[in-house]
Design an enzyme around this catalytic site. Structure first.
Site, short mmCIF file in Angstrom:
data_model
loop_
_atom_site.label_atom_id
_atom_site.label_comp_id
_atom_site.label_asym_id
_atom_site.label_seq_id
_atom_site.Cartn_x
_atom_site.Cartn_y
_atom_site.Cartn_z
N TYR A 40 -21.03 28.18 67.37
CA TYR A 40 -19.31 27.92 66.49
C TYR A 40 -19.01 25.81 67.32
O TYR A 40 -19.25 25.24 66.55
CB TYR A 40 -18.29 28.59 67.51
CG TYR A 40 -16.43 27.85 67.02
CD1 TYR A 40 -16.56 28.06 65.82
CD2 TYR A 40 -16.26 27.43 67.35
CE1 TYR A 40 -15.28 28.07 65.64
CE2 TYR A 40 -15.14 26.53 67.22
CZ TYR A 40 -14.42 26.80 66.21
OH TYR A 40 -13.42 26.07 65.77
N SER A 89 -13.67 21.15 65.12
CA SER A 89 -13.22 20.73 66.01
C SER A 89 -13.66 20.73 67.68
O SER A 89 -15.17 19.70 67.56
CB SER A 89 -14.08 22.81 67.21
OG SER A 89 -13.32 23.16 68.03
#
Ligand SMILES: NC(=O)c1ccc[n+]([C@@H]2O[C@H](COP(=O)([O-])OP(=O)(O)OC[C@H]3O[C@@H](n4cnc5c(N)ncnc54)[C@H](OP(=O)(O)O)[C@@H]3O)[C@@H](O)[C@H]2O)c1
Length: 184
Positions: free
Chosen positions: A156, A146
């Site tokens: 994350y 990502s």
């Protein structure tokens, strides 16, 4: 990361193949002639997607129900990746999720569960896939990271930075031939 593959598309394993990016990747791989192994937790949804892909593309589709955050269940997926009798040409590490709250507001067990799926499962399945592909006829591993991995935004982002660095290193390393151990 990839190295030369024999002719023919071969079989592709996709984690998190029942929704979002994984579902789309499974569709595109099927359209290119790959047979599929689909991995996710929901057996019902896996069977539904498998049936859709068989009907649309005439693809052979195997389903593997596994929670990648559970080491025993992850082990079953690793064993499938390593199976020399049913080699995979493509492994897509896509399954993943984020937590809704900020780091200190999350239960640390939820943080650990996210790390297991985003990092440990990706590392272990990449290890299994590259070993199998090095021993067999080659192949490709696609790890879904990502843009968050480039930003300092919680765990994350930290996990996705790991995925990006692992993948860039593996792509550049020439992992296809065993190396002598480096002296420490
Ligand atoms: N969506 C975005 O905007 C975005 C942006 C950048 C990167 N990403 C990354 O792209 C990947 C896919 O994201 P997405 O938004 O497309 O996901 P999604 O739509 O939420 O779908 C997640 C898929 O992963 C499976 N899954 C979730 N937890 C799992 C577990 N513990 N074990 C096995 N399978 C599991 C789900 O099925 P079950 O629930 O049945 O297990 C589902 O098939 C992730 O790695 C994510 O971090 C997403």
């Amino acid at each position: 990361m990839s190295h030369d593959t024999p002719a023919g598309p071969g079989t592709a394993l996709v984690t998190g193949a029942t929704a979002g990016l994984g579902r789309e990747l499974a569709e595109q791989l099927a359209a290119r002639g790959h047979d599929l192994v689909l991995v996710a937790r929901s057996a019902a949804r896996l069977e539904e997607v498998a049936e859709e892909l068989r009907a649309a593309h005439g693809t052979d589709v195997e389903v593997l129900v596994a929670d990648l955050g559970d080491r025993e269940q992850l082990r079953r997926v690793e064993e499938r990746v390593l199976d020399p009798d049913r080699p995979l040409r493509v492994v897509v590490n896509n399954a993943g999720f984020g937590l809704k709250q900020r780091f200190l507001d999350n239960d640390v067990e939820d943080e650990t569960a996210m790390l297991e799926v985003l990092v440990t499962a990706v590392m272990r399945l990449t290890h299994a896939a590259l070993r199998a592909m090095r021993a067999g006829g080659g192949g490709r591993v696609l790890n879904v990271s990502s843009v968050a991995g480039f930003l300092p935004r919680g765990t994350y982002s930290a996990a996705k930075a790991y995925v990006t660095h692992l993948s860039r290193w593996a792509n550049a390393d020439g992992w296809t031939s065993p190396r002598p151990r480096r002296p420490t």
